[in-house]
Write a protein that holds these residues in place. Structure first.
Motif, PDB file in Angstrom:
ATOM      1  N   ASP A 268      -7.849  -1.925   5.493  1.00  0.00           N
ATOM      2  CA  ASP A 268      -8.895  -1.587   4.361  1.00  0.00           C
ATOM      3  C   ASP A 268      -8.909  -2.535   3.375  1.00  0.00           C
ATOM      4  OD1 ASP A 268     -10.672  -0.501   2.812  1.00  0.00           O
ATOM      5  OD2 ASP A 268      -9.821   1.447   2.849  1.00  0.00           O
ATOM      6  N   VAL A 269      -9.657  -3.562   3.339  1.00  0.00           N
ATOM      7  CA  VAL A 269      -9.660  -4.730   2.492  1.00  0.00           C
ATOM      8  C   VAL A 269     -10.764  -5.238   1.962  1.00  0.00           C
ATOM      9  CG1 VAL A 269      -9.505  -6.479   4.417  1.00  0.00           C
ATOM     10  CG2 VAL A 269      -8.462  -6.879   1.971  1.00  0.00           C
ATOM     11  N   THR A 270     -11.068  -5.269   0.641  1.00  0.00           N
ATOM     12  CA  THR A 270     -12.323  -5.603   0.016  1.00  0.00           C
ATOM     13  C   THR A 270     -12.792  -7.131  -0.111  1.00  0.00           C
ATOM     14  OG1 THR A 270     -12.340  -3.410  -1.037  1.00  0.00           O
ATOM     15  CG2 THR A 270     -13.860  -5.372  -1.918  1.00  0.00           C
ATOM     16  N   ASN A 271     -11.572  -7.967  -0.495  1.00  0.00           N
ATOM     17  CA  ASN A 271     -11.649  -9.278  -0.880  1.00  0.00           C
ATOM     18  C   ASN A 271     -10.633 -10.292  -0.500  1.00  0.00           C
ATOM     19  OD1 ASN A 271     -12.481 -11.458  -2.442  1.00  0.00           O
ATOM     20  ND2 ASN A 271     -12.791 -10.891  -4.312  1.00  0.00           N
ATOM     21  N   VAL A 272     -10.810 -11.168   0.298  1.00  0.00           N
ATOM     22  CA  VAL A 272      -9.940 -12.094   0.518  1.00  0.00           C
ATOM     23  C   VAL A 272     -10.185 -13.389   0.107  1.00  0.00           C
ATOM     24  CG1 VAL A 272      -8.676 -13.096   2.521  1.00  0.00           C
ATOM     25  CG2 VAL A 272      -9.160 -10.762   2.854  1.00  0.00           C
ATOM     26  N   ALA A 273      -9.505 -14.061  -0.657  1.00  0.00           N
ATOM     27  CA  ALA A 273      -9.816 -15.485  -1.207  1.00  0.00           C
ATOM     28  C   ALA A 273      -8.997 -16.434  -0.538  1.00  0.00           C
ATOM     29  CB  ALA A 273      -9.538 -15.277  -2.819  1.00  0.00           C
ATOM     30  N   GLY A 274      -9.252 -17.644  -0.886  1.00  0.00           N
ATOM     31  CA  GLY A 274      -8.634 -18.932  -0.227  1.00  0.00           C
ATOM     32  C   GLY A 274      -8.972 -19.332   1.166  1.00  0.00           C
ATOM     33  N   ASN A 275      -8.178 -19.221   2.041  1.00  0.00           N
ATOM     34  CA  ASN A 275      -8.635 -19.677   3.504  1.00  0.00           C
ATOM     35  C   ASN A 275      -8.979 -18.554   3.960  1.00  0.00           C
ATOM     36  OD1 ASN A 275      -7.323 -22.060   3.061  1.00  0.00           O
ATOM     37  ND2 ASN A 275      -5.435 -21.544   4.048  1.00  0.00           N
ATOM     38  N   PHE A 285     -12.293  -3.385   7.649  1.00  0.00           N
ATOM     39  CA  PHE A 285     -13.444  -2.858   6.687  1.00  0.00           C
ATOM     40  C   PHE A 285     -13.099  -2.547   5.191  1.00  0.00           C
ATOM     41  CE2 PHE A 285     -10.915   0.728   8.730  1.00  0.00           C
ATOM     42  CZ  PHE A 285     -10.693   1.645   7.837  1.00  0.00           C
ATOM     43  N   SER A 286     -14.063  -2.098   4.647  1.00  0.00           N
ATOM     44  CA  SER A 286     -13.806  -1.641   2.952  1.00  0.00           C
ATOM     45  C   SER A 286     -14.612  -0.236   2.771  1.00  0.00           C
ATOM     46  CB  SER A 286     -14.485  -3.145   2.263  1.00  0.00           C
ATOM     47  OG  SER A 286     -14.256  -2.614   1.068  1.00  0.00           O
ATOM     48  N   GLN A 287     -13.807   0.648   2.914  1.00  0.00           N
ATOM     49  CA  GLN A 287     -14.244   2.015   2.631  1.00  0.00           C
ATOM     50  C   GLN A 287     -13.221   2.803   1.566  1.00  0.00           C
ATOM     51  OE1 GLN A 287     -15.870   4.189   5.594  1.00  0.00           O
ATOM     52  NE2 GLN A 287     -15.819   2.442   7.292  1.00  0.00           N
ATOM     53  N   ALA A 288     -13.828   3.621   0.961  1.00  0.00           N
ATOM     54  CA  ALA A 288     -12.920   4.045  -0.259  1.00  0.00           C
ATOM     55  C   ALA A 288     -11.985   5.127   0.404  1.00  0.00           C
ATOM     56  CB  ALA A 288     -13.760   4.945  -1.288  1.00  0.00           C
ATOM     57  N   ARG A 299      -1.410   9.834   0.219  1.00  0.00           N
ATOM     58  CA  ARG A 299      -1.530  10.239   1.464  1.00  0.00           C
ATOM     59  C   ARG A 299      -2.892  10.798   1.815  1.00  0.00           C
ATOM     60  NH1 ARG A 299       2.009  11.893   5.268  1.00  0.00           N
ATOM     61  NH2 ARG A 299       3.612  11.951   3.848  1.00  0.00           N
ATOM     62  N   GLN A 300      -3.505  10.455   2.910  1.00  0.00           N
ATOM     63  CA  GLN A 300      -4.960  10.488   3.152  1.00  0.00           C
ATOM     64  C   GLN A 300      -5.270  11.958   3.597  1.00  0.00           C
ATOM     65  OE1 GLN A 300      -6.980   7.827   2.661  1.00  0.00           O
ATOM     66  NE2 GLN A 300      -5.145   7.123   1.794  1.00  0.00           N
ATOM     67  N   SER A 301      -6.386  12.511   3.164  1.00  0.00           N
ATOM     68  CA  SER A 301      -7.063  13.586   3.405  1.00  0.00           C
ATOM     69  C   SER A 301      -7.469  13.471   4.930  1.00  0.00           C
ATOM     70  CB  SER A 301      -8.446  13.859   2.810  1.00  0.00           C
ATOM     71  OG  SER A 301      -9.106  15.091   3.203  1.00  0.00           O
ATOM     72  N   SER A 302      -7.666  14.547   5.636  1.00  0.00           N
ATOM     73  CA  SER A 302      -8.292  14.658   7.091  1.00  0.00           C
ATOM     74  C   SER A 302      -9.491  13.702   7.301  1.00  0.00           C
ATOM     75  CB  SER A 302      -8.126  15.823   7.667  1.00  0.00           C
ATOM     76  OG  SER A 302      -9.208  16.908   6.900  1.00  0.00           O
ATOM     77  N   ARG A 303     -10.271  13.995   6.022  1.00  0.00           N
ATOM     78  CA  ARG A 303     -11.601  13.347   6.016  1.00  0.00           C
ATOM     79  C   ARG A 303     -11.691  11.780   5.755  1.00  0.00           C
ATOM     80  NH1 ARG A 303     -11.503  17.625   2.431  1.00  0.00           N
ATOM     81  NH2 ARG A 303     -11.948  16.142   0.572  1.00  0.00           N
ATOM     82  N   SER A 304     -10.670  11.327   5.552  1.00  0.00           N
ATOM     83  CA  SER A 304     -10.659   9.906   4.976  1.00  0.00           C
ATOM     84  C   SER A 304     -10.856   8.884   6.273  1.00  0.00           C
ATOM     85  CB  SER A 304      -9.193   9.589   4.519  1.00  0.00           C
ATOM     86  OG  SER A 304      -9.175   8.100   4.110  1.00  0.00           O
ATOM     87  N   PRO A 305     -11.645   7.861   6.003  1.00  0.00           N
ATOM     88  CA  PRO A 305     -11.871   7.026   6.893  1.00  0.00           C
ATOM     89  C   PRO A 305     -10.681   6.180   7.494  1.00  0.00           C
ATOM     90  CG  PRO A 305     -12.746   5.989   5.120  1.00  0.00           C
ATOM     91  CD  PRO A 305     -12.495   7.491   4.799  1.00  0.00           C
ATOM     92  N   LEU A 306      -9.495   6.177   6.864  1.00  0.00           N
ATOM     93  CA  LEU A 306      -8.270   5.596   7.310  1.00  0.00           C
ATOM     94  C   LEU A 306      -7.582   6.293   8.331  1.00  0.00           C
ATOM     95  CD1 LEU A 306      -9.254   4.195   4.325  1.00  0.00           C
ATOM     96  CD2 LEU A 306      -6.988   3.825   3.812  1.00  0.00           C
ATOM     97  N   VAL A 307      -7.762   7.686   8.432  1.00  0.00           N
ATOM     98  CA  VAL A 307      -6.967   8.397   9.363  1.00  0.00           C
ATOM     99  C   VAL A 307      -7.543   7.923  10.649  1.00  0.00           C
ATOM    100  CG1 VAL A 307      -6.728  10.697  10.256  1.00  0.00           C
ATOM    101  CG2 VAL A 307      -6.725  10.346   7.702  1.00  0.00           C
ATOM    102  N   ASN A 308      -6.300   7.799  11.559  1.00  0.00           N
ATOM    103  CA  ASN A 308      -6.625   7.343  13.030  1.00  0.00           C
ATOM    104  C   ASN A 308      -7.230   6.106  13.095  1.00  0.00           C
ATOM    105  OD1 ASN A 308      -5.175   9.670  13.962  1.00  0.00           O
ATOM    106  ND2 ASN A 308      -7.046  10.878  13.915  1.00  0.00           N
ATOM    107  N   ALA A 309      -7.308   4.980  12.026  1.00  0.00           N
ATOM    108  CA  ALA A 309      -8.016   3.898  12.138  1.00  0.00           C
ATOM    109  C   ALA A 309      -7.193   2.743  12.333  1.00  0.00           C
ATOM    110  CB  ALA A 309      -9.001   3.804  10.749  1.00  0.00           C
ATOM    111  N   GLY A 310      -6.033   2.899  12.573  1.00  0.00           N
ATOM    112  CA  GLY A 310      -5.082   1.708  12.565  1.00  0.00           C
ATOM    113  C   GLY A 310      -4.714   1.081  13.867  1.00  0.00           C
TER     114      GLY A 310
END
Length: 350
Positions: A268-275, A285-288, A299-310
């Protein structure tokens, strides 16, 4: 910027000048040398008294050395200097009980008290260095060019795992840490929160070995004060970096400034600079994030888009448990960031 060059030059300069500040005793209590096989030394650390002297001895004893820190808060009045000259491996870990024979589930906090850095390590001659389960906080580093709480130069492998870096700063770069290694590097399962530097608020990372794995970290609200700042990580060196399952959020400027070759997987990353990320990068992706709630609870809530996304099997591997000691994968898949959410539990009680 060549981290290895400035680290080596600074330690040589300081050693020649006889200015190893940490040779002065610190606060109170005890450092105990526990029995170990002849090929290794084990130290039980409960305060800073005598710790610098023990570090100086350990770096020359021609043995592998392990430092176990008892749970609790240790005030660090002056930055610790550790030169590993014998080529043997060194490990440091926190959260140990009174006798240092079992981890008690509590935390070890090294507190810089807002006045100085905490630990500077030079591991020469192929020596490996690892640090685990220690909270570094409230450091104010201005030594050796970069690295607020932790500075490491490892000729061998380097592992930083399951540590917390809170509210550290540096007058140069790398508010939490600046590290360099010639072997394999692993930075896994750590939390970086509210660290600050002129450049690279969270960390400066130089890897010249075959591979560097940056996995399952939470990097939130770190900042840099310079023009065109990079609040997150600076990546440099000859190694191929793989960043997997990391949460970067609300860092100033760029989350990552990449000056080398880096593959990004399931971040979950918004901005990659350089190469730009390597062509093999995928599923970023970039989600709050949606946190479970509570002060400084990442720790993430069960509603978070980061849960089970790895990614369940990232290059370099996962740790067995998350930053709080919970089983790393709560089915069906691993979460993004340093914490694993038990979805069944949260579904019933949120």
């Amino acid at each position: 910027m060549n981290i290895q060059a400035w680290m080596c030059s600074q330690v040589i300069k300081r050693s020649r000048g006889g200015q190893l500040r940490g040779l002065v005793a610190f606060m109170v209590i005890v450092l105990t040398l526990l029995p170990m096989p002849a090929s290794a030394s084990l130290y039980c650390v409960s305060s800073m008294t005598g710790f610098q002297a023990a570090l100086s001895s350990a770096g020359l004893n021609a043995q592998d050395d392990e430092f176990r820190f008892r749970s609790g808060t240790i005030a660090v009045d002056q930055q610790l200097i550790f030169n590993v000259l014998d080529g043997h491996s060194v490990t440091m870990s926190g959260g140990w009980g009174a006798a240092c024979n079992a981890e008690d589930g509590d935390v070890t906090i090294l507190d810089g008290q807002g006045t100085n850095g905490i630990l500077f390590v030079n591991a020469f001659s192929g020596a490996d260095f690892s640090v685990r389960r220690i909270t570094f906080t409230n450091a104010a580093g201005d030594y050796a060019g970069a690295g607020g709480a932790l500075q490491v130069n490892a000729a061998g492998n380097l592992t930083i795992e399951s540590c917390r870096f809170f509210v550290n700063r540096h007058s140069g770069g790398g508010g939490a840490f600046a590290v360099a290694a010639n072997g394999t590097m692993r930075v896994r399962n750590n939390l970086f929160f509210a660290n600050q530097a002129v450049q690279y608020g969270a960390a400066e990372i130089l890897a010249n070995g075959n591979a560097a794995y940056i996995t399952s970290n939470t990097i939130v609200a770190n900042s840099a004060t310079d023009t065109g700042p990079y609040g997150g990580f600076w990546l440099a060196g000859d190694a191929h970096f793989t960043l997997a399952n990391n949460l970067f959020w609300v860092n100033s400027g760029a989350d990552v400034n990449n000056t080398t070759v880096a593959t990004l997987l399931n971040n979950d990353v918004t901005n990659v600079a350089g190469n730009p990320p390597d062509a093999s990068s995928a599923h970023n992706f970039s989600q709050a994030p949606i946190y479970a709630g509570g002060l400084f609870n990442f720790r993430q809530s069960s509603r978070s888009p980061l849960v089970n996304a790895g990614l369940d099997n990232p290059p370099g591997g996962l740790t067995a448990v998350d930053l709080d000691g919970a089983t790393r994968i709560q089915p069906p898949h691993v979460d993004i960031g340093a914490y694993e959410t038990d979805v069944i539990f949260y579904s019933g009680f949120e």
